[in-house]
Structures are given as structure tokens and as C-alpha cells.
Write a protein that holds these residues in place. Sequence first.
Motif, PDB file in Angstrom:
ATOM      1  N   GLU A  87      18.628  79.639   4.577  1.00 14.93           N
ATOM      2  CA  GLU A  87      17.191  79.875   4.772  1.00 14.93           C
ATOM      3  C   GLU A  87      16.714  81.244   4.276  1.00 14.93           C
ATOM      4  N   ASP A  88      17.401  82.317   4.713  1.00 17.90           N
ATOM      5  CA  ASP A  88      16.939  83.668   4.357  1.00 17.90           C
ATOM      6  C   ASP A  88      16.949  83.897   2.852  1.00 17.90           C
ATOM      7  N   THR A  89      18.019  83.436   2.210  1.00 13.55           N
ATOM      8  CA  THR A  89      18.130  83.654   0.767  1.00 13.55           C
ATOM      9  C   THR A  89      17.084  82.857   0.007  1.00 13.55           C
ATOM     10  N   ILE A  90      16.893  81.607   0.416  1.00 12.46           N
ATOM     11  CA  ILE A  90      15.899  80.765  -0.262  1.00 12.46           C
ATOM     12  C   ILE A  90      14.498  81.361  -0.072  1.00 12.46           C
ATOM     13  N   ARG A  91      14.228  81.835   1.143  1.00 11.01           N
ATOM     14  CA  ARG A  91      12.924  82.450   1.411  1.00 11.01           C
ATOM     15  C   ARG A  91      12.745  83.714   0.568  1.00 11.01           C
ATOM     16  N   GLU A  92      13.802  84.528   0.502  1.00 11.24           N
ATOM     17  CA  GLU A  92      13.718  85.765  -0.290  1.00 11.24           C
ATOM     18  C   GLU A  92      13.462  85.441  -1.765  1.00 11.24           C
ATOM     19  N   ALA A  93      14.142  84.412  -2.259  1.00  7.20           N
ATOM     20  CA  ALA A  93      13.955  84.022  -3.663  1.00  7.20           C
ATOM     21  C   ALA A  93      12.511  83.565  -3.902  1.00  7.20           C
ATOM     22  N   GLU A  94      11.957  82.845  -2.934  1.00  5.61           N
ATOM     23  CA  GLU A  94      10.556  82.392  -3.055  1.00  5.61           C
ATOM     24  C   GLU A  94       9.607  83.583  -3.057  1.00  5.61           C
ATOM     25  N   GLU A  95       9.887  84.538  -2.154  1.00  6.11           N
ATOM     26  CA  GLU A  95       9.007  85.716  -2.058  1.00  6.11           C
ATOM     27  C   GLU A  95       9.031  86.554  -3.332  1.00  6.11           C
ATOM     28  N   ILE A  96      10.192  86.598  -3.946  1.00  3.93           N
ATOM     29  CA  ILE A  96      10.308  87.350  -5.204  1.00  3.93           C
ATOM     30  C   ILE A  96       9.468  86.690  -6.296  1.00  3.93           C
ATOM     31  N   GLY A  97       9.367  85.361  -6.211  1.00  3.43           N
ATOM     32  CA  GLY A  97       8.570  84.645  -7.209  1.00  3.43           C
ATOM     33  C   GLY A  97       9.371  83.756  -8.142  1.00  3.43           C
ATOM     34  N   THR A  98      10.618  83.455  -7.750  1.00  6.19           N
ATOM     35  CA  THR A  98      11.405  82.537  -8.573  1.00  6.19           C
ATOM     36  C   THR A  98      10.832  81.125  -8.433  1.00  6.19           C
ATOM     37  N   CYS A  99      11.175  80.251  -9.382  1.00 11.04           N
ATOM     38  CA  CYS A  99      10.511  78.945  -9.414  1.00 11.04           C
ATOM     39  C   CYS A  99      11.328  77.828  -8.765  1.00 11.04           C
ATOM     40  N   GLY A 100      12.495  78.113  -8.265  1.00  5.90           N
ATOM     41  CA  GLY A 100      13.275  77.062  -7.611  1.00  5.90           C
ATOM     42  C   GLY A 100      14.643  77.562  -7.193  1.00  5.90           C
ATOM     43  N   PHE A 101      15.349  76.727  -6.438  1.00  8.20           N
ATOM     44  CA  PHE A 101      16.664  77.122  -5.926  1.00  8.20           C
ATOM     45  C   PHE A 101      17.552  75.888  -5.897  1.00  8.20           C
ATOM     46  N   LEU A 102      18.663  75.934  -6.601  1.00  7.91           N
ATOM     47  CA  LEU A 102      19.642  74.844  -6.570  1.00  7.91           C
ATOM     48  C   LEU A 102      20.935  75.342  -5.947  1.00  7.91           C
ATOM     49  N   SER A 103      21.580  74.451  -5.190  1.00  9.36           N
ATOM     50  CA  SER A 103      22.833  74.798  -4.548  1.00  9.36           C
ATOM     51  C   SER A 103      24.007  74.325  -5.402  1.00  9.36           C
ATOM     52  N   LYS A 104      24.976  75.205  -5.622  1.00 13.90           N
ATOM     53  CA  LYS A 104      26.199  74.814  -6.331  1.00 13.90           C
ATOM     54  C   LYS A 104      27.072  73.963  -5.411  1.00 13.90           C
ATOM     55  N   PRO A 105      27.840  73.015  -5.906  1.00 13.36           N
ATOM     56  CA  PRO A 105      27.927  72.630  -7.311  1.00 13.36           C
ATOM     57  C   PRO A 105      26.706  71.816  -7.743  1.00 13.36           C
ATOM     58  N   ILE A 106      26.268  71.993  -8.971  1.00 12.55           N
ATOM     59  CA  ILE A 106      25.051  71.337  -9.430  1.00 12.55           C
ATOM     60  C   ILE A 106      25.367  70.074 -10.225  1.00 12.55           C
ATOM     61  N   GLU A 107      24.383  69.196 -10.296  1.00 11.54           N
ATOM     62  CA  GLU A 107      24.519  67.967 -11.087  1.00 11.54           C
ATOM     63  C   GLU A 107      23.465  67.963 -12.178  1.00 11.54           C
TER      64      GLU A 107
END
Lengths: 122, 176
Positions: A87-107
Motif C-alpha cells: 500500500e505505502d509504496t503504491i501510494r507513494e508512486a501515485e503521489e509522485i505521478g507515475t502512471c501505474g504499478f505492476l507487481s513482479k513477476p509480470i506477464e
Amino acid sequence: MGKSVLIVDDSIFIYESIKEMLLDSSFQVIGHAKSGETAMELYDELQPDLVTMDIVMPDMNGLESARNILERYPNAKILMISSLAYEDTIREAEEIGTCGFLSKPIERDTLIEALGQCLEED
Amino acid sequence: MKDEKNSKKGIADSDFLDFLVTTVIDITQKVAGMELVPSQEIPHGTTLDIASFSTRTNGDFRVSLAMSAHIDLLKEITRHMKGHTEVSMGDIEIYGGEYFNIIFGVFLSYVNNVLHTNTRFRVPLFSENLYPLRSLSDKRWYVRALSCPYGMMEVGLCKLSETEDCMEAQSYKIKE
């Protein structure tokens, strides 16, 4: 030529995986930065349409690197790709202004869909 | 090792290890297509047969995390990740490091979501010919073994207080 993608990840495995996933897609990998510090230099040089950004890297973590790029290029499209997806990391990434968040391993399908969504922003 | 419950959530440290083991099994299946199963035995072999990855966390949930495995098993995982080509020890360090990175990232994301903490981890350290977990006199480690036809693996975590530190992997180097 498809939309250009810069991969920022210290892992050669992730770089090779993303490159292979984007073959025969509307995206083309044009560069690879192995640290958050070199990401800015490569961004300046290549001016990619999209960036995929890891978090745990030597020297500078991906959130700091994303923040730096977005301060200089507010319209940059940065998709975070990390196993640290809480939660905290995803929220921080959103606040910074990134456009999305994917969790590894990715498909492949998830990656292409997320990159497409990043371009649809604005 | 005393199995302390997290006072706020009632979660025992061994529960975290259960989730770490589940994560190892799940990620190994996804990344390498291999099935690891829990084992009662411990990995046998000389130090030359085994390699290790370890890291420590920064933040609210302070632990040392480690994985030791037979090199044949790490080679097979690396071979799958790399695309079925020849595998060197350098490849094991690079690809195994990312495998380890994903496992501990997923594990810590679970911990952070459950405990509402903000914990990250350092870039994992690769140790060739080391076998940190069973060499420990440090009883704070929780360790579980897993196996498959290519060999065995141990994963473990050591809970740290604000001031203490579990021994670094290098401290356990076994002299040949």
C-alpha cells in the motif's frame, strides 16, 4: 516504429524478459539503465515515450529516480514494476505521478495493457 | 527460538516463515516452472555444492532473510529464467539474485500490508560456497527446507530488535 520504452532495472533478467514480451507489439525497447542514477542520463538522451522502473536498485531507488525524472519532465510516463507492491509504496508512486504499478513477476498481457493505459493518460 | 506474536496483529513469527515458504514455492513455479515441496531433511553436501543469497530489511519489520540451495537446483532455476542455455556461476548470481529479489519483495509486501509497516530490503548478497543457515549457533533463525529432483533449498528469517543484528553470511564461511 512503435512507442519507445526505456527499461530501468538492475536485473538483466527483467530487461531481457520485458524486451522479449514487447516483441511483435506496438512498443519497442530502446534502452536499459541499470540504476536510478543512470536513468536520468538515458532519459535525457533517448527521450522515450515510456519508462518501466524497478524500485530496489543500487545507488538510487526507483521512486527517487521517478521523482527526479518527473520533476524535470512532468509529462513523462513511468510505469513502476517491482515485487515491493504494498500500500505505502503504491501510494507513494501515485503521489509522485507515475502512471501505474505492476507487481513482479509480470506477464506479457498485463505489461502491454499497463503500458497502453499509461499512454491513454492526460 | 521463541515464537513471539506480533502484539498488534497476533501473528507469530513462524506464520511469517510459512508465508515466506509459500512465496518461494509460488514464485519458483511462476519463474522457473519447477515444483518445490516441503522437506523434513536438510540439504546435504559440501560447501562447494551450495550457494546462498541473503539480505536485511530497512524499516519497521527488521529481519535478516537468507536462502541456501544446492547449486544444481539454482542452475536449473537459472536455466529456465535465462532460456535453457548454458549456465555459469555468474549467471546464477545474476538470475538467481533476481529470483531471490522477487521472492523477498513479494514476502515483504505481504508483511507490510498485514502489519501496515513500510519495510524495504537491501540488494541481495550472493555468497558462493557458503552455507549460512545451518552453520548458525544463532537460535533466532527460523528455517524451513524444500526439495525437488535437482536438490534442496533452505529459506530462513531472523527477527532483529532495534539494536541487535544477525550474523552476516560472510561470517559463516566454512574453510575447505
